[in-house]
Design a protein around this motif. Structure first.
Motif, short mmCIF file in Angstrom:
data_model
loop_
_atom_site.label_atom_id
_atom_site.label_comp_id
_atom_site.label_asym_id
_atom_site.label_seq_id
_atom_site.Cartn_x
_atom_site.Cartn_y
_atom_site.Cartn_z
N PRO A 29 -0.88 8.93 -18.31
CA PRO A 29 -0.01 9.33 -17.11
C PRO A 29 -0.85 9.81 -16.08
N TYR A 30 -0.31 9.32 -14.82
CA TYR A 30 -1.25 9.57 -13.50
C TYR A 30 -1.36 10.97 -13.35
N ALA A 31 -2.36 11.38 -12.96
CA ALA A 31 -2.69 12.81 -12.63
C ALA A 31 -2.14 13.61 -11.46
N GLY A 32 -1.49 14.79 -11.69
CA GLY A 32 -0.94 15.23 -10.47
C GLY A 32 0.51 14.96 -10.48
N ILE A 33 0.94 14.09 -11.06
CA ILE A 33 2.63 13.96 -11.00
C ILE A 33 3.01 15.18 -11.67
N SER A 34 4.30 15.80 -11.34
CA SER A 34 4.52 16.88 -11.88
C SER A 34 6.33 16.87 -11.96
N LEU A 48 -2.05 4.71 -5.03
CA LEU A 48 -2.43 6.25 -5.15
C LEU A 48 -3.74 6.56 -5.18
N ASP A 49 -4.58 5.76 -5.72
CA ASP A 49 -5.88 6.05 -5.91
C ASP A 49 -6.61 6.05 -4.50
N GLU A 50 -6.25 4.99 -3.72
CA GLU A 50 -6.82 5.08 -2.69
C GLU A 50 -6.52 5.93 -1.73
N ALA A 51 -5.30 6.45 -1.61
CA ALA A 51 -4.77 7.40 -0.99
C ALA A 51 -5.58 8.79 -1.14
N ASP A 100 -8.37 13.33 -0.10
CA ASP A 100 -8.99 14.64 -0.92
C ASP A 100 -9.98 13.91 -1.76
N PRO A 101 -11.03 13.62 -1.35
CA PRO A 101 -12.09 12.93 -2.14
C PRO A 101 -12.68 14.03 -3.28
N GLN A 102 -12.60 15.24 -3.04
CA GLN A 102 -13.26 16.19 -3.91
C GLN A 102 -12.04 16.66 -4.97
N GLY A 126 0.83 -1.13 -0.19
CA GLY A 126 -0.03 0.18 -0.11
C GLY A 126 0.91 1.18 0.13
N LEU A 127 0.23 2.47 0.17
CA LEU A 127 0.98 3.67 0.06
C LEU A 127 0.91 4.43 1.63
N TYR A 128 1.80 4.65 2.09
CA TYR A 128 1.93 4.97 3.73
C TYR A 128 2.38 6.63 3.64
#
Length: 538
Positions: A380-385, A308-311, A316-318, A240-242
């Motif tokens: 590409p995964y959204a939000g990676i800069s 990442l999606d789960e986190a 930040d569900p919105q 998972g992501l921690y």
């Protein structure tokens, strides 16, 4: 330094010339404590008198008053930890014949009591190659550990070993009663970096290294990483992501992805540097990924995407947090390949490397089709800069084809759902699979090691998938001396360096390049560059 020498140092500074009504009582109680006359009670009283003195002494005597307050607090906590073996909670408590009030000031709910505490100076820095970050100030730096808050909605994003924080402690008198017991304050220095005593605002002492070093002492991940590669399933249960700190909607997530048979503890020196540099600590939050490295490369990429999606769904569900558009990926070895593919658009490149017909023409169960579709098609995964790749085999690694690689590959990854789905599809659609891959799919011999082999068709196709134009990425590679081919011993230099990188650094190192001071310094430089290009909004 012994208690006597610490006391002599304070006595030899400005204490002797201090106003009698402010510091004489402090000196008296310090001498009583040092002489062994009820030392705990005496050190507590000394700390309270020093606290009062801080509010009234002149500037020339302030340093001595702070030093005495810190000395008394440190000695008192040492005695308390020796006598009190339970956890620490807010409220009144008695240790021996001494009563006190414990206050958890600004301590986040993600560090729930009871707390285990330890003087920061007593925590060894072996995990950080001896490098400790901190600063002097008012109070005594502590490391604190606690169990997880099972009722927290984000408990799934907390390390299984528990929560850890760096705290600052001091002892102060009760503000309303001279007869009240001393107040032992455990404070989080992050939200409020100063203590206000009278008209003075004093920067708090802090140690940003100790709590993580202590937590690492107690983690079992290191011994589980390789076991998870060759047959154990404990890493799978921990996958998972921690978040290693509380979520901040403004800070850039620094997402760390480990390599083959490894674990997040490899990032200890990098995390220590990020937390230790004030400007980076203010701008970045450390996230770490635990994932099974025995699965095929594309399945590993999908798993990390799901983590990442789960986190983000919990934090930040919105989708309104500034942090959601500022992530930086940091990947080592296999983790670097996963990071690159998270920044890329697959198109039909990977599908065409494996299959001879479109997805819709396959005869398969709906669940299997959904799995292979998600594996082979992505954006590409959204939000990676930004991304940083360390010792990453972008063009494969000859080590995956060595005898050890082949032997290990025979026992790795055959139990995963993705491998079973590919196997079933190959059994029902043998003419739809590229001939070179058909036996691999049918026998379930596709895993993290085989998909790193230089000649593997899917790996060759994945090599062409790059971040979009204008996306900044960086490569850091190691080279060992006296090798006939430039390499870190595992990954050739030509496989680790990518064209179009915003920067590339080659350091003298084996494959564990993330531990080299030059590599850590380069990561710090890149993060500062990223912070300058992504200013925080007020």
């Amino acid at each position: 330094m012994t208690t006597s020498s610490k006391l002599d140092k304070v006595e030899g500074s400005t204490l002797g010339a201090a106003p009698a009504d402010a510091l004489d009582a402090v000196r008296e109680w310090a001498m009583k404590a040092h002489a062994g006359d009820e030392p705990l009670r005496a050190w507590l009283r000394c700390a309270m008198e020093a606290y009062r003195a801080i509010a009234v002494v002149n500037e020339d005597d302030l340093e001595a008053a702070i030093a005495l307050a810190n000395l008394a607090t440190s000695e008192a906590i040492t005695l308390l930890l020796r006598e009190h073996h339970g956890g620490w909670c807010a409220g009144r408590m008695r240790v021996g014949e001494v009563e006190m009030q414990v206050e958890l000031r600004n301590v986040p709910s993600t560090l729930p009591p009871p707390l285990r505490v330890r003087l920061a100076e007593d925590v060894p820095m072996d995990a950080f190659d001896g490098r400790r970050y901190g600063r002097a100030g008012f109070g005594v730096a502590l490391a604190a550990l606690s169990s997880l808050d099972a009722d927290s909605p984000t408990v799934r994003l907390r390390p299984h070993s528990g929560a850890f924080r760096n705290l600052t402690a001091w002892i102060e008198p009760d503000a309303h009663s001279e007869e009240a017991p001393p107040r032992l304050v455990f404070a989080d220095p992050e939200p409020f970096d100063v203590a206000t005593i009278g008209f003075r605002r004093l920067p708090l002492a802090r140690d940003t290294s100790a709590a993580y070093a202590w937590a690492m002492e107690e983690s079992r991940l290191e011994r589980r990483g390789l076991w998870g590669l060759v047959g154990g399933n404990q890493i799978g249960r921990r996958a998972g992501l921690y978040l290693l700190e509380d979520f901040d909607s403004q800070k850039c997530p620094l997402v760390m992805i480990h390599g083959l048979g490894s674990n997040p503890l490899i990032w200890s020196r990098v995390a220590n540097a990020v937390w230790g540099e004030h400007d980076l600590r203010a701008r970045f939050q450390v996230w770490q990924v635990v994932y099974r490295t025995d699965v095929p490369l594309l399945a590993a990429r999908l798993h990390v995407q799901d983590y990442l999606d789960e986190a983000w769904s919990l934090l930040d569900p919105q989708g309104s947090a500034k942090a959601s558009s500022r992530s930086v990926l940091l990947g080592h070895s296999l983790g670097g390949v996963v990071a690159r593919l998270l920044c890329a658009h697959s198109g039909e490149t990977l599908w065409n490397a494996a299959f001879l017909v479109p997805l819709k023409d396959l005869d398969a169960r709906r669940e299997d089709l959904e799995i292979v579709d998600r594996i082979f098609h992505f954006v590409p995964y959204a939000g990676i800069s930004r991304a940083i790749f360390l010792a990453t085999p972008h063009r494969g690694s000859p080590s995956a084809s060595t005898m050890l690689g082949r032997l290990t590959g025979d026992v790795v990854g055959r139990r995963t759902s993705e491998v079973h789905a590919l196997r079933r599809i190959a059994q029902r659609n043998p003419r739809a699979i590229h001939p070179e891959l058909l036996p691999v799919f049918l026998e379930g011999r596709i895993n993290s090691i085989t998909t790193l082999q230089s000649g593997q068709p899917i790996r060759r196709a994945a090599e062409t998938l790059m971040p979009p134009a204008g996306f900044p990425y960086h490569t850091i590679a190691g080279v060992l001396p006296r090798h006939c081919v430039a390499s870190d011993g595992v990954v050739p230099l030509g496989s680790a360096i990518l064209p179009g990188a915003a920067s590339s650094l080659v350091v003298r190192s084996g494959h564990r390049v993330h531990e080299r001071p030059a590599a850590v310094a380069e990561i710090v430089r890149i993060l500062r560059e990223h912070a300058a290009e992504s200013p925080l909004e007020s």
